[in-house]
Design an enzyme around this catalytic site. Sequence first.
Site, mmCIF file in Angstrom:
data_model
loop_
_atom_site.group_PDB
_atom_site.id
_atom_site.type_symbol
_atom_site.label_atom_id
_atom_site.label_comp_id
_atom_site.label_asym_id
_atom_site.label_seq_id
_atom_site.Cartn_x
_atom_site.Cartn_y
_atom_site.Cartn_z
ATOM 1 N N CYS A 95 -1.432 -5.890 3.165
ATOM 2 C CA CYS A 95 -2.818 -5.477 3.443
ATOM 3 C C CYS A 95 -3.798 -6.104 2.448
ATOM 4 C CB CYS A 95 -2.910 -3.951 3.413
ATOM 5 S SG CYS A 95 -4.585 -3.369 3.696
ATOM 6 N N ALA A 124 -8.116 0.076 14.943
ATOM 7 C CA ALA A 124 -9.214 -0.823 15.318
ATOM 8 C C ALA A 124 -8.723 -2.253 15.379
ATOM 9 C CB ALA A 124 -10.338 -0.715 14.294
ATOM 10 N N THR A 154 -1.728 0.310 7.579
ATOM 11 C CA THR A 154 -1.763 0.652 6.148
ATOM 12 C C THR A 154 -1.958 2.152 5.883
ATOM 13 O OG1 THR A 154 -2.598 -1.541 5.679
ATOM 14 C CG2 THR A 154 -2.991 0.130 3.995
ATOM 15 N N ILE A 200 -3.454 -9.474 15.731
ATOM 16 C CA ILE A 200 -3.708 -10.668 14.910
ATOM 17 C C ILE A 200 -4.300 -11.785 15.760
ATOM 18 C CG2 ILE A 200 -2.537 -12.476 13.555
ATOM 19 C CD1 ILE A 200 -0.746 -10.290 12.387
ATOM 20 N N HIS A 260 -31.064 9.463 16.729
ATOM 21 C CA HIS A 260 -31.738 8.401 17.471
ATOM 22 C C HIS A 260 -32.547 7.512 16.541
ATOM 23 C CE1 HIS A 260 -33.375 6.584 21.053
ATOM 24 N NE2 HIS A 260 -34.581 6.674 20.527
ATOM 25 N N LYS A 287 -8.520 -10.739 5.839
ATOM 26 C CA LYS A 287 -8.940 -10.884 7.253
ATOM 27 C C LYS A 287 -10.343 -10.324 7.450
ATOM 28 C CE LYS A 287 -8.778 -7.702 9.744
ATOM 29 N NZ LYS A 287 -7.598 -7.118 10.318
ATOM 30 N N SER A 312 0.833 -1.218 0.000
ATOM 31 C CA SER A 312 0.000 0.000 0.000
ATOM 32 C C SER A 312 0.862 1.260 0.000
ATOM 33 C CB SER A 312 -0.897 0.016 1.234
ATOM 34 O OG SER A 312 -1.648 -1.159 1.284
ATOM 35 N N GLY A 313 1.897 1.304 0.847
ATOM 36 C CA GLY A 313 2.735 2.499 0.948
ATOM 37 C C GLY A 313 3.558 2.724 -0.309
ATOM 38 N N GLY A 340 3.750 -11.360 16.679
ATOM 39 C CA GLY A 340 4.281 -10.088 16.182
ATOM 40 C C GLY A 340 4.882 -10.198 14.798
HETATM 41 P P1 NDP Z 1 1.319 -7.314 18.045
HETATM 42 O O1 NDP Z 1 2.566 -6.573 18.293
HETATM 43 O O2 NDP Z 1 0.009 -6.586 18.054
HETATM 44 O O3 NDP Z 1 1.209 -8.503 19.088
HETATM 45 C C1 NDP Z 1 2.226 -9.427 19.254
HETATM 46 C C2 NDP Z 1 1.836 -10.363 20.378
HETATM 47 O O4 NDP Z 1 2.821 -11.371 20.490
HETATM 48 C C3 NDP Z 1 1.736 -9.682 21.732
HETATM 49 O O5 NDP Z 1 0.642 -10.195 22.434
HETATM 50 C C4 NDP Z 1 3.051 -10.097 22.394
HETATM 51 O O6 NDP Z 1 2.955 -10.204 23.792
HETATM 52 C C5 NDP Z 1 3.224 -11.493 21.823
HETATM 53 N N1 NDP Z 1 4.596 -11.968 21.887
HETATM 54 C C6 NDP Z 1 5.697 -11.430 21.322
HETATM 55 N N2 NDP Z 1 6.785 -12.172 21.598
HETATM 56 C C7 NDP Z 1 6.355 -13.182 22.375
HETATM 57 C C8 NDP Z 1 7.004 -14.272 23.014
HETATM 58 N N3 NDP Z 1 8.322 -14.459 22.890
HETATM 59 N N4 NDP Z 1 6.271 -15.119 23.734
HETATM 60 C C9 NDP Z 1 4.944 -14.925 23.863
HETATM 61 N N5 NDP Z 1 4.266 -13.917 23.302
HETATM 62 C C10 NDP Z 1 4.964 -13.056 22.556
HETATM 63 O O7 NDP Z 1 1.559 -8.069 16.673
HETATM 64 P P2 NDP Z 1 0.586 -8.731 15.620
HETATM 65 O O8 NDP Z 1 1.414 -9.757 14.966
HETATM 66 O O9 NDP Z 1 -0.712 -9.108 16.224
HETATM 67 O O10 NDP Z 1 0.344 -7.545 14.609
HETATM 68 C C11 NDP Z 1 1.464 -6.906 14.017
HETATM 69 C C12 NDP Z 1 1.144 -5.485 13.683
HETATM 70 O O11 NDP Z 1 0.309 -5.485 12.543
HETATM 71 C C13 NDP Z 1 0.364 -4.778 14.755
HETATM 72 O O12 NDP Z 1 1.220 -4.084 15.622
HETATM 73 C C14 NDP Z 1 -0.536 -3.853 14.004
HETATM 74 O O13 NDP Z 1 0.107 -2.611 13.930
HETATM 75 C C15 NDP Z 1 -0.653 -4.490 12.636
HETATM 76 N N6 NDP Z 1 -1.993 -5.068 12.479
HETATM 77 C C16 NDP Z 1 -3.030 -4.224 12.438
HETATM 78 C C17 NDP Z 1 -4.306 -4.703 12.316
HETATM 79 C C18 NDP Z 1 -5.447 -3.749 12.306
HETATM 80 O O14 NDP Z 1 -5.218 -2.567 12.053
HETATM 81 N N7 NDP Z 1 -6.652 -4.176 12.613
HETATM 82 C C19 NDP Z 1 -4.593 -6.125 12.192
HETATM 83 C C20 NDP Z 1 -3.400 -6.940 12.267
HETATM 84 C C21 NDP Z 1 -2.164 -6.415 12.403
HETATM 85 P P3 NDP Z 1 3.183 -8.932 24.754
HETATM 86 O O15 NDP Z 1 2.049 -8.022 24.532
HETATM 87 O O16 NDP Z 1 3.231 -9.543 26.096
HETATM 88 O O17 NDP Z 1 4.492 -8.349 24.310
#
Ligand code: NDP
Length: 454
Positions: A42, A339, A309, A177, A434, A50, A14-15, A260
Amino acid sequence: MTHDFDLVVIGAGSGGVAASRRAAAHGAKVAVIEGSRVGGTCVIRGCVPKKLLMYAAQYGDGLHEAAGYGWDLGEARFQMSRWADAKTAETQRLEHIYRQLLAGSKVELIEGHAKVDGPNRVRVGERLISAKHLLIASGAAAVRDSIPGIEDCPTSDDLLDLRSLPAKAGIVGSGFIALEFASILARLGVKVSLFYRAHLPLRGFDEDLRTRAAAALQAAGVKLHPGMAPRQVQRGGDHWLLFDADERMHEFPFVLNATGRRPNTQGLGLDTLGIVLDDAGAVPVNTKLHTSAAGVYAIGDVTNKWNLTPVAIAEGRALADSLFGPAPREVDLSLVASAVFMLPPLATVGPTEADLIAAGRKLKVFEADFRPMRQAFIDGAERCYMKLLVDADTDKVLAVHMLGADAPEIVQSLAVALSAGATKAMFDRTIAMHPTAAEEFVLMREATRINPAG
Ligand code: NDP
Protein backbone atom coordinates in the site's frame (compact mmCIF):
# COMPACT_ATOMS: atom_id res chain seq x y z
CA MET A 1 8.52 -23.08 27.41
CA THR A 2 9.95 -19.64 26.80
CA HIS A 3 10.39 -18.17 23.36
CA ASP A 4 12.45 -15.31 21.93
CA PHE A 5 9.23 -13.44 21.17
CA ASP A 6 5.56 -13.61 22.16
CA LEU A 7 4.65 -12.73 18.58
CA VAL A 8 6.60 -12.87 15.35
CA VAL A 9 4.95 -11.24 12.35
CA ILE A 10 6.03 -12.06 8.81
CA GLY A 11 5.54 -8.93 6.70
CA ALA A 12 5.82 -5.24 7.64
CA GLY A 13 3.00 -4.03 5.42
CA SER A 14 -0.04 -2.16 6.72
CA GLY A 15 -1.54 -5.24 8.42
CA GLY A 16 1.70 -6.58 9.89
CA VAL A 17 2.74 -3.20 11.28
CA ALA A 18 -0.72 -2.61 12.79
CA ALA A 19 -0.74 -6.05 14.44
CA SER A 20 2.84 -5.68 15.76
CA ARG A 21 2.28 -2.26 17.29
CA ARG A 22 -1.05 -3.22 18.89
CA ALA A 23 0.47 -6.42 20.34
CA ALA A 24 3.44 -4.45 21.71
CA ALA A 25 1.04 -1.90 23.21
CA HIS A 26 -0.53 -4.78 25.13
CA GLY A 27 2.93 -5.61 26.53
CA ALA A 28 3.89 -8.43 24.18
CA LYS A 29 7.48 -8.89 23.02
CA VAL A 30 7.18 -8.57 19.24
CA ALA A 31 9.35 -8.89 16.13
CA VAL A 32 8.32 -8.16 12.57
CA ILE A 33 10.28 -9.61 9.66
CA GLU A 34 10.41 -7.79 6.32
CA GLY A 35 12.25 -8.86 3.17
CA SER A 36 11.60 -5.66 1.24
CA ARG A 37 10.70 -2.11 2.21
CA VAL A 38 8.81 -1.35 5.41
CA GLY A 39 5.27 -0.18 4.60
CA GLY A 40 4.42 -2.93 2.15
CA THR A 41 2.38 -2.78 -1.03
CA CYS A 42 0.00 0.00 0.00
CA VAL A 43 2.61 2.53 1.05
CA ILE A 44 5.51 1.69 -1.24
CA ARG A 45 4.04 0.37 -4.51
CA GLY A 46 0.25 0.50 -4.28
CA CYS A 47 -2.47 2.73 -2.87
CA VAL A 48 -0.26 5.69 -1.94
CA PRO A 49 1.86 6.18 -5.10
CA LYS A 50 -1.16 5.22 -7.26
CA LYS A 51 -3.27 7.92 -5.64
CA LEU A 52 -0.45 10.43 -6.07
CA LEU A 53 -0.37 9.61 -9.78
CA MET A 54 -4.16 9.92 -9.87
CA TYR A 55 -3.84 13.42 -8.41
CA ALA A 56 -1.30 14.26 -11.14
CA ALA A 57 -3.82 13.10 -13.75
CA GLN A 58 -6.61 15.04 -12.06
CA TYR A 59 -4.60 18.26 -12.30
CA GLY A 60 -4.68 17.73 -16.07
CA ASP A 61 -8.48 17.75 -15.94
CA GLY A 62 -8.39 20.77 -13.65
CA LEU A 63 -6.14 22.71 -16.00
CA HIS A 64 -8.45 21.95 -18.89
CA GLU A 65 -11.55 22.90 -16.90
CA ALA A 66 -9.91 26.06 -15.54
CA ALA A 67 -10.21 27.75 -18.95
CA GLY A 68 -13.99 27.45 -18.70
CA TYR A 69 -13.80 29.15 -15.33
CA GLY A 70 -11.95 32.16 -16.72
CA TRP A 71 -8.32 31.15 -16.27
CA ASP A 72 -5.76 31.76 -18.98
CA LEU A 73 -2.97 29.27 -18.26
CA GLY A 74 -0.91 28.85 -21.42
CA GLU A 75 0.52 25.49 -22.41
CA ALA A 76 0.92 22.88 -19.66
CA ARG A 77 3.06 19.75 -19.84
CA PHE A 78 3.33 16.79 -17.45
CA GLN A 79 6.84 15.53 -16.66
CA MET A 80 6.78 12.00 -15.29
CA SER A 81 10.39 12.28 -14.09
CA ARG A 82 9.47 15.17 -11.77
CA TRP A 83 6.51 13.21 -10.43
CA ALA A 84 8.78 10.15 -10.01
CA ASP A 85 11.33 12.11 -7.95
CA ALA A 86 8.61 13.55 -5.72
CA LYS A 87 6.98 10.12 -5.35
CA THR A 88 10.29 8.53 -4.33
CA ALA A 89 10.82 11.22 -1.72
CA GLU A 90 7.30 10.76 -0.38
CA THR A 91 7.46 6.95 -0.11
CA GLN A 92 10.86 7.28 1.59
CA ARG A 93 9.35 9.75 4.05
CA LEU A 94 6.46 7.38 4.79
CA GLU A 95 8.77 4.38 5.13
CA HIS A 96 10.86 6.37 7.59
CA ILE A 97 7.70 7.13 9.62
CA TYR A 98 6.75 3.42 9.61
CA ARG A 99 10.24 2.49 10.85
CA GLN A 100 10.00 5.12 13.58
CA LEU A 101 6.55 3.87 14.60
CA LEU A 102 7.89 0.32 14.97
CA ALA A 103 10.91 1.49 16.95
CA GLY A 104 8.75 3.76 19.10
CA SER A 105 6.47 0.82 19.86
CA LYS A 106 9.46 -1.33 20.82
CA VAL A 107 8.82 -3.78 17.99
CA GLU A 108 12.05 -5.32 16.72
CA LEU A 109 12.38 -5.05 12.94
CA ILE A 110 14.28 -7.97 11.43
CA GLU A 111 15.24 -7.38 7.81
CA GLY A 112 15.48 -10.38 5.52
CA HIS A 113 13.35 -13.18 4.11
CA ALA A 114 11.50 -15.29 6.64
CA LYS A 115 11.16 -19.03 6.29
CA VAL A 116 9.12 -21.03 8.74
CA ASP A 117 11.18 -23.90 10.10
CA GLY A 118 8.59 -26.00 11.92
CA PRO A 119 6.32 -25.14 14.86
CA ASN A 120 7.30 -21.92 16.69
CA ARG A 121 10.47 -21.46 14.62
CA VAL A 122 11.29 -18.97 11.89
CA ARG A 123 14.60 -18.61 10.11
CA VAL A 124 15.90 -15.31 8.70
CA GLY A 125 19.22 -15.96 7.02
CA GLU A 126 21.42 -17.53 9.69
CA ARG A 127 19.21 -16.40 12.55
CA LEU A 128 16.74 -18.86 14.07
CA ILE A 129 13.94 -17.20 16.02
CA SER A 130 11.42 -18.85 18.29
CA ALA A 131 7.93 -17.45 18.63
CA LYS A 132 5.01 -18.30 20.87
CA HIS A 133 2.61 -16.97 18.23
CA LEU A 134 3.29 -16.55 14.51
CA LEU A 135 1.36 -14.19 12.26
CA ILE A 136 1.54 -14.49 8.47
CA ALA A 137 1.02 -11.04 6.94
CA SER A 138 3.12 -11.46 3.81
CA GLY A 139 0.63 -9.86 1.38
CA ALA A 140 0.32 -10.60 -2.32
CA ALA A 141 2.10 -9.91 -5.60
CA ALA A 142 1.10 -9.63 -9.24
CA VAL A 143 0.12 -12.87 -10.98
CA ARG A 144 2.68 -13.54 -13.71
CA ASP A 145 1.40 -16.71 -15.32
CA SER A 146 -2.16 -15.78 -16.32
CA ILE A 147 -1.36 -15.71 -20.06
CA PRO A 148 1.54 -17.33 -21.93
CA GLY A 149 4.35 -14.81 -22.31
CA ILE A 150 2.95 -12.28 -19.80
CA GLU A 151 5.56 -13.16 -17.14
CA ASP A 152 7.97 -10.42 -18.23
CA CYS A 153 5.33 -7.72 -18.75
CA PRO A 154 5.44 -4.72 -16.46
CA THR A 155 3.06 -4.76 -13.51
CA SER A 156 1.70 -1.83 -11.53
CA ASP A 157 4.92 -1.95 -9.43
CA ASP A 158 6.96 -1.23 -12.57
CA LEU A 159 4.55 1.38 -13.90
CA LEU A 160 4.82 3.37 -10.69
CA ASP A 161 8.61 3.41 -11.09
CA LEU A 162 8.61 4.78 -14.67
CA ARG A 163 10.48 8.02 -15.29
CA SER A 164 8.86 8.66 -18.65
CA LEU A 165 5.52 7.60 -20.08
CA PRO A 166 5.04 5.56 -23.25
CA ALA A 167 3.05 7.08 -26.10
CA LYS A 168 0.82 4.00 -26.21
CA ALA A 169 -0.05 1.29 -23.70
CA GLY A 170 -1.98 -1.95 -23.79
CA ILE A 171 -3.54 -2.97 -20.47
CA VAL A 172 -4.64 -6.55 -19.84
CA GLY A 173 -7.41 -7.06 -17.28
CA SER A 174 -10.36 -5.00 -16.10
CA GLY A 175 -10.17 -5.08 -12.31
CA PHE A 176 -9.17 -2.35 -9.87
CA ILE A 177 -5.60 -1.94 -11.14
CA ALA A 178 -6.44 -2.07 -14.85
CA LEU A 179 -9.17 0.55 -14.58
CA GLU A 180 -7.29 2.91 -12.32
CA PHE A 181 -4.21 2.94 -14.54
CA ALA A 182 -6.18 3.03 -17.81
CA SER A 183 -7.95 6.13 -16.56
CA ILE A 184 -4.82 7.76 -15.13
CA LEU A 185 -2.57 7.07 -18.14
CA ALA A 186 -5.20 8.32 -20.60
CA ARG A 187 -5.42 11.59 -18.64
CA LEU A 188 -1.62 11.90 -18.81
CA GLY A 189 -1.65 11.70 -22.60
CA VAL A 190 -1.00 7.96 -23.18
CA LYS A 191 -3.12 6.25 -25.85
CA VAL A 192 -4.55 3.35 -23.86
CA SER A 193 -6.15 0.12 -25.12
CA LEU A 194 -7.85 -2.09 -22.54
CA PHE A 195 -8.18 -5.83 -23.21
CA TYR A 196 -10.54 -7.89 -21.05
CA ARG A 197 -12.44 -11.11 -21.33
CA ALA A 198 -15.82 -10.08 -19.88
CA HIS A 199 -18.45 -7.95 -21.63
CA LEU A 200 -17.94 -5.18 -19.08
CA PRO A 201 -15.04 -4.21 -16.80
CA LEU A 202 -15.06 -4.66 -12.99
CA ARG A 203 -16.58 -8.10 -12.55
CA GLY A 204 -18.33 -8.28 -9.19
CA PHE A 205 -19.39 -4.62 -9.12
CA ASP A 206 -22.95 -3.41 -9.64
CA GLU A 207 -23.92 -3.59 -13.33
CA ASP A 208 -24.93 0.08 -13.39
CA LEU A 209 -21.46 1.08 -12.21
CA ARG A 210 -19.81 -1.27 -14.67
CA THR A 211 -21.61 0.22 -17.69
CA ARG A 212 -20.84 3.74 -16.54
CA ALA A 213 -17.20 2.91 -15.78
CA ALA A 214 -16.84 1.62 -19.36
CA ALA A 215 -18.47 4.78 -20.70
CA ALA A 216 -16.21 7.00 -18.57
CA LEU A 217 -13.11 5.22 -19.88
CA GLN A 218 -14.31 5.60 -23.45
CA ALA A 219 -15.00 9.29 -22.87
CA ALA A 220 -11.39 9.64 -21.65
CA GLY A 221 -10.18 8.17 -24.95
CA VAL A 222 -9.46 4.61 -23.74
CA LYS A 223 -10.03 2.06 -26.51
CA LEU A 224 -12.05 -0.80 -25.05
CA HIS A 225 -11.63 -4.39 -26.22
CA PRO A 226 -14.32 -6.35 -24.33
CA GLY A 227 -14.43 -10.12 -24.70
CA MET A 228 -10.81 -10.05 -25.83
CA ALA A 229 -8.23 -11.47 -23.45
CA PRO A 230 -4.95 -11.93 -25.28
CA ARG A 231 -4.14 -15.55 -26.04
CA GLN A 232 -0.45 -14.82 -25.91
CA VAL A 233 1.97 -12.01 -25.17
CA GLN A 234 5.33 -11.72 -26.89
CA ARG A 235 8.28 -9.44 -26.47
CA GLY A 236 9.74 -8.13 -29.72
CA GLY A 237 12.76 -5.88 -29.11
CA ASP A 238 11.47 -2.63 -27.64
CA HIS A 239 7.80 -3.45 -28.05
CA TRP A 240 5.19 -5.95 -26.93
CA LEU A 241 2.84 -7.96 -29.09
CA LEU A 242 -0.58 -9.13 -27.92
CA PHE A 243 -2.19 -11.90 -29.93
CA ASP A 244 -5.94 -12.24 -29.63
CA ALA A 245 -8.05 -15.36 -30.25
CA ASP A 246 -8.44 -14.43 -33.94
CA GLU A 247 -4.63 -14.28 -34.31
CA ARG A 248 -4.79 -10.53 -34.71
CA MET A 249 -1.70 -8.80 -33.41
CA HIS A 250 -1.67 -5.61 -31.31
CA GLU A 251 1.65 -3.83 -30.84
CA PHE A 252 2.53 -1.57 -27.91
CA PRO A 253 5.72 -0.08 -26.50
CA PHE A 254 4.32 -0.84 -23.04
CA VAL A 255 1.92 -3.53 -21.80
CA LEU A 256 0.59 -3.55 -18.24
CA ASN A 257 -0.16 -6.94 -16.73
CA ALA A 258 -3.17 -6.21 -14.52
CA THR A 259 -4.51 -9.74 -14.33
CA GLY A 260 -4.76 -9.99 -10.56
CA ARG A 261 -2.62 -10.67 -7.54
CA ARG A 262 -1.66 -13.86 -5.72
CA PRO A 263 -0.83 -14.40 -2.03
CA ASN A 264 2.86 -14.37 -1.13
CA THR A 265 3.11 -17.87 0.29
CA GLN A 266 5.69 -19.51 -1.97
CA GLY A 267 8.85 -20.51 -0.15
CA LEU A 268 7.49 -19.46 3.26
CA GLY A 269 7.73 -22.99 4.61
CA LEU A 270 4.09 -23.16 5.74
CA ASP A 271 4.07 -26.84 4.77
CA THR A 272 6.36 -27.47 7.76
CA LEU A 273 3.39 -26.45 9.91
CA GLY A 274 0.98 -28.70 8.02
CA ILE A 275 -0.89 -25.70 6.56
CA VAL A 276 -2.56 -26.59 3.28
CA LEU A 277 -2.96 -23.59 0.99
CA ASP A 278 -6.15 -23.10 -1.03
CA ASP A 279 -6.27 -23.18 -4.86
CA ALA A 280 -5.24 -19.50 -5.04
CA GLY A 281 -2.22 -20.16 -2.82
CA ALA A 282 -3.89 -18.34 0.09
CA VAL A 283 -3.68 -19.28 3.76
CA PRO A 284 -7.12 -20.46 4.91
CA VAL A 285 -8.26 -18.90 8.20
CA ASN A 286 -11.40 -19.03 10.32
CA THR A 287 -13.30 -15.92 11.48
CA LYS A 288 -10.83 -15.58 14.37
CA LEU A 289 -7.97 -15.48 11.79
CA HIS A 290 -6.56 -18.77 13.07
CA THR A 291 -4.96 -21.12 10.54
CA SER A 292 -5.15 -24.89 10.86
CA ALA A 293 -1.86 -24.86 12.83
CA ALA A 294 -2.02 -24.03 16.55
CA GLY A 295 -0.55 -20.63 17.38
CA VAL A 296 -0.35 -19.57 13.71
CA TYR A 297 -2.56 -16.83 12.28
CA ALA A 298 -2.92 -14.95 8.99
CA ILE A 299 -4.32 -11.55 8.00
CA GLY A 300 -4.72 -9.37 4.92
CA ASP A 301 -4.00 -10.19 1.29
CA VAL A 302 -2.25 -13.47 2.09
CA THR A 303 -5.70 -14.81 3.06
CA ASN A 304 -7.18 -13.54 -0.25
CA LYS A 305 -10.56 -12.42 1.11
CA TRP A 306 -10.97 -8.65 0.99
CA ASN A 307 -7.66 -7.52 -0.48
CA LEU A 308 -7.92 -4.05 0.99
CA THR A 309 -5.48 -2.24 3.30
CA PRO A 310 -8.06 -1.16 5.91
CA VAL A 311 -9.27 -4.76 6.23
CA ALA A 312 -5.71 -5.99 6.86
CA ILE A 313 -5.22 -3.25 9.49
CA ALA A 314 -8.52 -4.04 11.21
CA GLU A 315 -7.68 -7.75 11.21
CA GLY A 316 -4.17 -7.14 12.57
CA ARG A 317 -5.48 -5.06 15.45
CA ALA A 318 -8.32 -7.50 16.25
CA LEU A 319 -5.90 -10.41 16.31
CA ALA A 320 -3.44 -8.58 18.58
CA ASP A 321 -6.30 -7.58 20.92
CA SER A 322 -7.52 -11.19 20.95
CA LEU A 323 -4.09 -12.66 21.74
CA PHE A 324 -2.81 -10.08 24.20
CA GLY A 325 -5.72 -7.79 25.13
CA PRO A 326 -8.45 -8.23 27.72
CA ALA A 327 -10.94 -10.06 25.46
CA PRO A 328 -10.97 -11.77 22.05
CA ARG A 329 -12.84 -10.02 19.25
CA GLU A 330 -13.57 -10.53 15.56
CA VAL A 331 -13.70 -8.02 12.70
CA ASP A 332 -17.14 -7.40 11.22
CA LEU A 333 -16.68 -7.62 7.45
CA SER A 334 -20.37 -7.61 6.61
CA LEU A 335 -20.18 -4.09 5.11
CA VAL A 336 -16.85 -3.16 3.57
CA ALA A 337 -16.74 -0.02 1.44
CA SER A 338 -14.35 0.06 -1.48
CA ALA A 339 -13.40 2.45 -4.26
CA VAL A 340 -11.85 2.34 -7.70
CA PHE A 341 -9.75 5.46 -8.11
CA MET A 342 -10.39 6.04 -11.76
CA LEU A 343 -11.46 9.48 -12.98
CA PRO A 344 -14.21 10.06 -12.11
CA PRO A 345 -13.90 7.52 -9.29
CA LEU A 346 -16.45 4.96 -8.23
CA ALA A 347 -17.23 3.69 -4.77
CA THR A 348 -19.52 1.16 -3.29
CA VAL A 349 -20.75 -0.27 0.00
CA GLY A 350 -23.09 -3.22 0.25
CA PRO A 351 -24.14 -5.86 -2.27
CA THR A 352 -24.96 -5.35 -5.93
CA GLU A 353 -28.55 -5.18 -7.15
CA ALA A 354 -28.12 -8.54 -8.92
CA ASP A 355 -26.75 -10.21 -5.75
CA LEU A 356 -29.62 -8.93 -3.62
CA ILE A 357 -32.22 -10.10 -6.13
CA ALA A 358 -30.49 -13.48 -6.35
CA ALA A 359 -30.71 -13.64 -2.53
CA GLY A 360 -34.49 -13.20 -2.79
CA ARG A 361 -34.67 -9.58 -1.52
CA LYS A 362 -37.41 -7.31 -2.80
CA LEU A 363 -35.78 -3.98 -3.57
CA LYS A 364 -36.71 -0.41 -4.15
CA VAL A 365 -34.05 1.09 -6.40
CA PHE A 366 -33.43 4.84 -6.17
CA GLU A 367 -31.15 6.46 -8.75
CA ALA A 368 -29.84 9.85 -9.76
CA ASP A 369 -27.90 10.44 -12.96
CA PHE A 370 -26.94 14.02 -13.61
CA ARG A 371 -24.27 16.41 -14.80
CA PRO A 372 -22.77 18.05 -11.71
CA MET A 373 -22.82 21.84 -11.42
CA ARG A 374 -19.05 22.08 -11.86
CA GLN A 375 -19.31 20.30 -15.21
CA ALA A 376 -22.51 21.96 -16.41
CA PHE A 377 -20.89 25.41 -16.03
CA ILE A 378 -18.17 24.55 -18.54
CA ASP A 379 -20.44 22.34 -20.66
CA GLY A 380 -18.34 19.33 -19.64
CA ALA A 381 -19.59 15.84 -20.37
CA GLU A 382 -18.67 14.17 -17.05
CA ARG A 383 -21.70 12.83 -15.19
CA CYS A 384 -22.47 11.57 -11.72
CA TYR A 385 -24.46 8.40 -10.99
CA MET A 386 -25.87 7.46 -7.58
CA LYS A 387 -27.87 4.46 -6.53
CA LEU A 388 -29.51 3.40 -3.27
CA LEU A 389 -30.79 -0.15 -2.85
CA VAL A 390 -33.54 -0.27 -0.24
CA ASP A 391 -35.20 -3.34 1.23
CA ALA A 392 -38.86 -2.96 0.14
CA ASP A 393 -40.10 -4.78 3.26
CA THR A 394 -38.00 -3.18 6.02
CA ASP A 395 -37.04 0.18 4.39
CA LYS A 396 -33.42 -0.51 5.36
CA VAL A 397 -30.79 0.89 2.98
CA LEU A 398 -28.77 -2.15 1.92
CA ALA A 399 -26.26 -0.66 -0.50
CA VAL A 400 -24.92 2.58 -1.92
CA HIS A 401 -23.21 2.70 -5.31
CA MET A 402 -21.78 5.82 -6.90
CA LEU A 403 -19.63 6.87 -9.84
CA GLY A 404 -18.72 10.52 -9.93
CA ALA A 405 -16.42 13.18 -8.49
CA ASP A 406 -15.67 12.55 -4.79
CA ALA A 407 -17.51 9.20 -4.77
CA PRO A 408 -15.00 7.57 -2.35
CA GLU A 409 -15.29 10.47 0.12
CA ILE A 410 -19.10 10.45 0.00
CA VAL A 411 -19.56 6.67 0.14
CA GLN A 412 -17.12 6.34 3.06
CA SER A 413 -19.42 8.60 5.12
CA LEU A 414 -22.58 6.83 4.00
CA ALA A 415 -21.00 3.51 5.03
CA VAL A 416 -21.40 4.72 8.63
CA ALA A 417 -25.13 5.21 8.09
CA LEU A 418 -25.45 1.75 6.58
CA SER A 419 -23.50 0.06 9.34
CA ALA A 420 -25.80 1.86 11.81
CA GLY A 421 -28.77 0.25 10.00
CA ALA A 422 -30.17 3.46 8.46
CA THR A 423 -33.54 3.29 6.71
CA LYS A 424 -34.60 5.20 3.64
CA ALA A 425 -36.91 7.27 5.88
CA MET A 426 -33.81 8.41 7.81
CA PHE A 427 -32.12 9.44 4.56
CA ASP A 428 -35.34 11.31 3.61
CA ARG A 429 -35.56 13.27 6.85
CA THR A 430 -31.90 14.38 6.59
CA ILE A 431 -31.74 18.00 5.43
CA ALA A 432 -29.73 18.41 2.24
CA MET A 433 -26.49 20.39 2.15
CA HIS A 434 -26.66 22.68 -0.85
CA PRO A 435 -25.09 22.97 -3.36
CA THR A 436 -23.35 19.61 -3.24
CA ALA A 437 -23.55 16.44 -5.31
CA ALA A 438 -23.92 14.34 -2.14
CA GLU A 439 -27.26 16.01 -1.32
CA GLU A 440 -28.85 13.90 -4.07
CA PHE A 441 -28.55 10.91 -1.74
CA VAL A 442 -31.07 12.49 0.64
CA LEU A 443 -33.30 13.92 -2.09
CA MET A 444 -34.23 10.73 -3.96
CA ARG A 445 -38.01 10.50 -3.53
CA GLU A 446 -39.33 8.20 -6.28
CA ALA A 447 -37.99 4.69 -6.77
CA THR A 448 -36.93 4.20 -10.39
CA ARG A 449 -37.93 0.53 -10.13
CA ILE A 450 -39.00 -2.15 -7.73
CA ASN A 451 -37.05 -5.34 -8.22
CA PRO A 452 -38.01 -8.03 -8.84
CA ALA A 453 -41.01 -6.39 -10.52
CA GLY A 454 -44.06 -7.76 -8.85
P1 NDP B 1 -8.64 -7.89 -9.84
O1 NDP B 1 -8.95 -9.21 -9.27
O2 NDP B 1 -9.44 -6.70 -9.42
O3 NDP B 1 -8.72 -7.98 -11.42
C1 NDP B 1 -8.00 -8.93 -12.13
C2 NDP B 1 -8.37 -8.80 -13.60
O4 NDP B 1 -7.58 -9.69 -14.35
C3 NDP B 1 -9.82 -9.13 -13.89
O5 NDP B 1 -10.32 -8.24 -14.85
C4 NDP B 1 -9.71 -10.54 -14.47
O6 NDP B 1 -10.71 -10.83 -15.42
C5 NDP B 1 -8.39 -10.44 -15.20
N1 NDP B 1 -7.78 -11.73 -15.46
C6 NDP B 1 -7.39 -12.67 -14.57
N2 NDP B 1 -6.85 -13.73 -15.20
C7 NDP B 1 -6.93 -13.46 -16.52
C8 NDP B 1 -6.56 -14.17 -17.69
N3 NDP B 1 -6.00 -15.39 -17.61
N4 NDP B 1 -6.78 -13.61 -18.87
C9 NDP B 1 -7.34 -12.39 -18.95
N5 NDP B 1 -7.72 -11.66 -17.89
C10 NDP B 1 -7.51 -12.19 -16.68
O7 NDP B 1 -7.09 -7.68 -9.57
P2 NDP B 1 -6.16 -6.40 -9.56
O8 NDP B 1 -4.83 -6.93 -9.88
O9 NDP B 1 -6.73 -5.30 -10.37
O10 NDP B 1 -6.20 -5.98 -8.05
C11 NDP B 1 -5.85 -6.94 -7.06
C12 NDP B 1 -6.56 -6.65 -5.77
O11 NDP B 1 -5.93 -5.53 -5.17
C13 NDP B 1 -8.00 -6.26 -5.95
O12 NDP B 1 -8.84 -7.37 -5.84
C14 NDP B 1 -8.25 -5.26 -4.87
O13 NDP B 1 -8.78 -5.95 -3.78
C15 NDP B 1 -6.87 -4.71 -4.56
N6 NDP B 1 -6.76 -3.34 -5.07
C16 NDP B 1 -7.52 -2.40 -4.50
C17 NDP B 1 -7.48 -1.11 -4.94
C18 NDP B 1 -8.36 -0.09 -4.31
O14 NDP B 1 -8.83 -0.33 -3.20
N7 NDP B 1 -8.65 1.01 -4.97
C19 NDP B 1 -6.59 -0.69 -6.02
C20 NDP B 1 -5.83 -1.79 -6.57
C21 NDP B 1 -5.92 -3.05 -6.10
P3 NDP B 1 -12.15 -11.42 -14.97
O15 NDP B 1 -12.84 -10.34 -14.25
O16 NDP B 1 -12.76 -11.79 -16.26
O17 NDP B 1 -11.82 -12.59 -14.10
